[in-house]
Enzyme design. Structure first.
Site, PDB file in Angstrom:
ATOM      1  N   ASP A 125       0.672  -1.374   0.011  1.00 21.76           N
ATOM      2  CA  ASP A 125      -0.116   0.024   0.061  1.00 21.76           C
ATOM      3  C   ASP A 125       0.848   1.203   0.002  1.00 21.76           C
ATOM      4  O   ASP A 125       1.964   1.239  -0.549  1.00 21.76           O
ATOM      5  CB  ASP A 125      -0.928  -0.001   1.372  1.00 21.76           C
ATOM      6  CG  ASP A 125      -2.262   0.767   0.934  1.00 21.76           C
ATOM      7  OD1 ASP A 125      -2.313   1.652   0.896  1.00 21.76           O
ATOM      8  OD2 ASP A 125      -3.107  -0.208   1.082  1.00 21.76           O
ATOM      9  N   HIS A 157      -3.473   5.661   3.579  1.00 19.35           N
ATOM     10  CA  HIS A 157      -4.449   4.677   3.111  1.00 19.35           C
ATOM     11  C   HIS A 157      -3.900   3.213   3.745  1.00 19.35           C
ATOM     12  O   HIS A 157      -4.777   2.572   4.126  1.00 19.35           O
ATOM     13  CB  HIS A 157      -4.602   4.547   1.634  1.00 19.35           C
ATOM     14  CG  HIS A 157      -5.478   3.693   1.163  1.00 19.35           C
ATOM     15  ND1 HIS A 157      -5.063   2.012   0.987  1.00 19.35           N
ATOM     16  CD2 HIS A 157      -6.801   3.620   0.910  1.00 19.35           C
ATOM     17  CE1 HIS A 157      -6.222   1.638   0.335  1.00 19.35           C
ATOM     18  NE2 HIS A 157      -7.277   2.399   0.335  1.00 19.35           N
ATOM     19  N   SER A 349     -11.794  -1.768  -0.642  1.00 17.22           N
ATOM     20  CA  SER A 349     -10.227  -1.834  -0.035  1.00 17.22           C
ATOM     21  C   SER A 349     -10.515  -2.286   1.664  1.00 17.22           C
ATOM     22  O   SER A 349      -9.725  -3.006   2.168  1.00 17.22           O
ATOM     23  CB  SER A 349      -9.769  -0.627   0.034  1.00 17.22           C
ATOM     24  OG  SER A 349     -10.356   0.452   0.335  1.00 17.22           O
TER      25      SER A 349
END
Length: 546
Positions: A125, A157, A349
């Site tokens: 990520d 994120h 996600s």
């Protein structure tokens, strides 16, 4: 003829297209060159003036910068297997946000003593920021970005995904991470604005493969999604995740946020081997399942090669996660802040991260299980949404095997093997087709299976409520949910030409455009590429006379 595929990758919502770097003399292209091994690939690239950026042995390739006018010549080398454009990647803006552990039944697993201890989860990520809840648990870091920020996660994120996987702090409902004792392996492949390249992703996956035994990496979380530009077996990210799967790493990937339409699953979730996760919401009533529903944004199947996806669904709406307040994501989503460093997010996600936490719990309780056994247990334990008469409230192409059930999957995992009779690295097609206006499951003869008649779908989105999540639904009975059919055609692909036609007795859905090898024109039909001649065998390009 060698294939040159143009590939773009993006996080859930946003697509970024790579542009070649201009030069006063000759434009330079960033590409990934694949050969029998990475050494040969590098030597061939250098022969044509290529500057090697990264070796990618996970797919026998290198990433290079090469003068544009040399790409065609390099592609003509007999030892070159494939050349891929090194597309740019971008992080998605997850929609502003369910307390996942409560909804999926994790409390029963914790009560049995399983919290993910000793299991390594690689978060591929934007990075993982050090915070109180992960102190001492980020046991390794790898940064694929050569010139990135020195901050561990300037975007935010990746930290949120890690929080959903294994945050050991508590809110009013209890612990907010599913596996609050896992070890994190931070594999950073995207920068402070959420951008990266295919080669960055591949470099990160390659590092996981090389270091999986050192850090006991059993799970790789890929909360990222790429565009479909080729069959899954011709995409380098898919080749890499299959290599991890073969090596014993369970890969968990997002279905994507391009739903609710059919065939909205994307890379690497379109790969039949990995665990692909869609999202549902508890509709703000965690103790009442009858009003739960699949989120409208959740990607739906089948895949471009006919596989039923997603495999399961998990909580993916109004999720509680933590990240640094000064990150790019947090600054752009101030309205999502609950208090302090707590934020609400939504997306497949998030559902993927929740599922990675469950997989870590499965592997702590059952450490000898293989990726295929873990996938089977997760799917066979899942609970589909069904009405009182037993009919499915949601198509299998929207909910897969159903809602993740942590207690059953961890404590009494059903025994079996997913991906039956399939070998990573080989080419397969699935049992789903589009016939007479609906998606159906067919046998090798192309005819709908009578015992799968209840699983047809028109591709529409509707929800009437009033159903329950039931148990006992199996993907292994009768219709080969756990396997695929071998592709037997030529791999010497040719560019699609006007006049070539997809001669199939049943059609597929689309909306994408293949940029090398095949072509889709949208709607529900193929118009070019290789032909079907019956059953599930590919037999090569068919000429068509106007």
């Amino acid at each position: 003829m060698k294939r040159i595929l143009t590939i773009s990758l993006f996080f859930i919502l946003v697509t970024a297209v790579f542009s070649a770097i201009p030069s006063p003399s000759s434009p330079i292209r960033s590409i990934v060159v694949q050969a029998a091994n990475s050494q040969i690939a590098g030597e061939l690239a250098q022969k044509y003036g290529g500057q090697i950026q990264t070796e990618l042995p996970i797919i026998n390739a290198v990433s290079v910068k090469l003068p544009s006018h040399q790409v065609t010549s390099l592609a003509g080398e007999d030892q070159v297997v494939a050349i891929y454009e090194d597309g740019q990647v971008m992080v998605a803006g997850d929609a502003p946000g369910m307390d996942a552990p409560e909804v999926i039944g994790a409390a029963a697993v914790w009560a049995a003593g399983y919290h993910g201890q000793g299991v390594g989860v690689a978060v591929v990520d934007t990075g993982i920021a050090p915070m109180n809840w992960n102190r001492g648990r980020i046991i390794a870091r790898f940064d694929a970005l050569d010139n990135g920020s020195h901050k561990p996660d300037p975007h935010g994120h990746g930290t949120m995904m890690a929080s959903l996987i294994g945050n050991n702090h508590t809110d009013s409902n209890g612990t907010i991470g599913v596996a609050p004792a896992v070890n994190f392996i931070d594999v950073r492949v995207l920068d402070e604005v959420g951008k990266g390249t295919y080669s960055d992703i591949l470099e990160g996956l390659n590092w996981i493969l090389q270091n999986k035994d050192v850090y006991n990496i059993r799970v790789a979380n890929l909360s990222l999604v790429g565009g479909i530009d080729s069959p899954y077996w011709a995409d380098p990210i898919n080749l890499a995740v299959e290599a991890l799967w073969t090596a014993g790493v369970v890969v968990v990937a997002a279905a994507g946020n391009d739903g609710p339409g059919a065939m909205s699953i994307a890379v690497p979730g379109n790969d039949p081997f990995v665990i692909t996760v869609g999202a549902y919401t508890d509709n703000f009533t965690p103790t009442d399942e009858s009003d739960d529903y699949i989120t409208p944004f959740s990607g739906a199947g089948p895949t471009e090669t006919g596989f039923v996806k997603p495999d399961v669904v998990a909580p993916g709406a109004h999720m509680v996660a933590m990240t640094k307040a000064g990150t790019t994501w947090a600054r752009s989503h101030r309205e999502a802040r609950i208090r302090g460093e707590y934020y609400q997010i939504a997306g497949t996600s998030s559902a993927t991260a929740v599922t990675s936490g469950v997989v870590a719990l499965i592997l702590q309780a059952n450490p000898t299980m293989t990726p295929n056994q873990v996938k089977y247990a997760l799917m066979a334990a899942a609970r589909p949404a069904a009405y009182a008469d037993g009919s499915l409230a949601w198509s299998i192409f929207q909910q897969g095997a159903g809602r993740v059930d942590a207690a059953t999957a961890v404590l009494t995992p059903p025994a079996g093997e997913a991906n039956a009779n399939m070998t990573p690295g080989q080419m397969y097609v699935g049992p789903a087709t589009f016939q007479d206006g609906v998606f159906v499951i067919v046998g090798e003869d192309g005819q709908p299976l009578s015992d799968a008649a209840g699983y047809s779908w028109t591709g529409g989105y509707s929800w009437t409520g009033g159903y329950s999540w039931t148990g006992g639904y199996s993907w292994t009975g009768g219709y080969s949910w756990t396997g695929g059919y071998s592709w037997t055609g030529s791999t010497d692909w040719q560019e699609w030409q006007d006049g070539d036609v997809w001669q199939s007795g049943y059609s597929w859905t689309g909306g994408y455009s293949w940029t090398g090898g095949y072509s889709w024109t949208g709607g529900y039909s193929w118009t070019g590429g290789y032909s079907w001649t019956g059953g599930y065998s590919w037999t090569g390009l068919t000429d068509y006379d106007n």
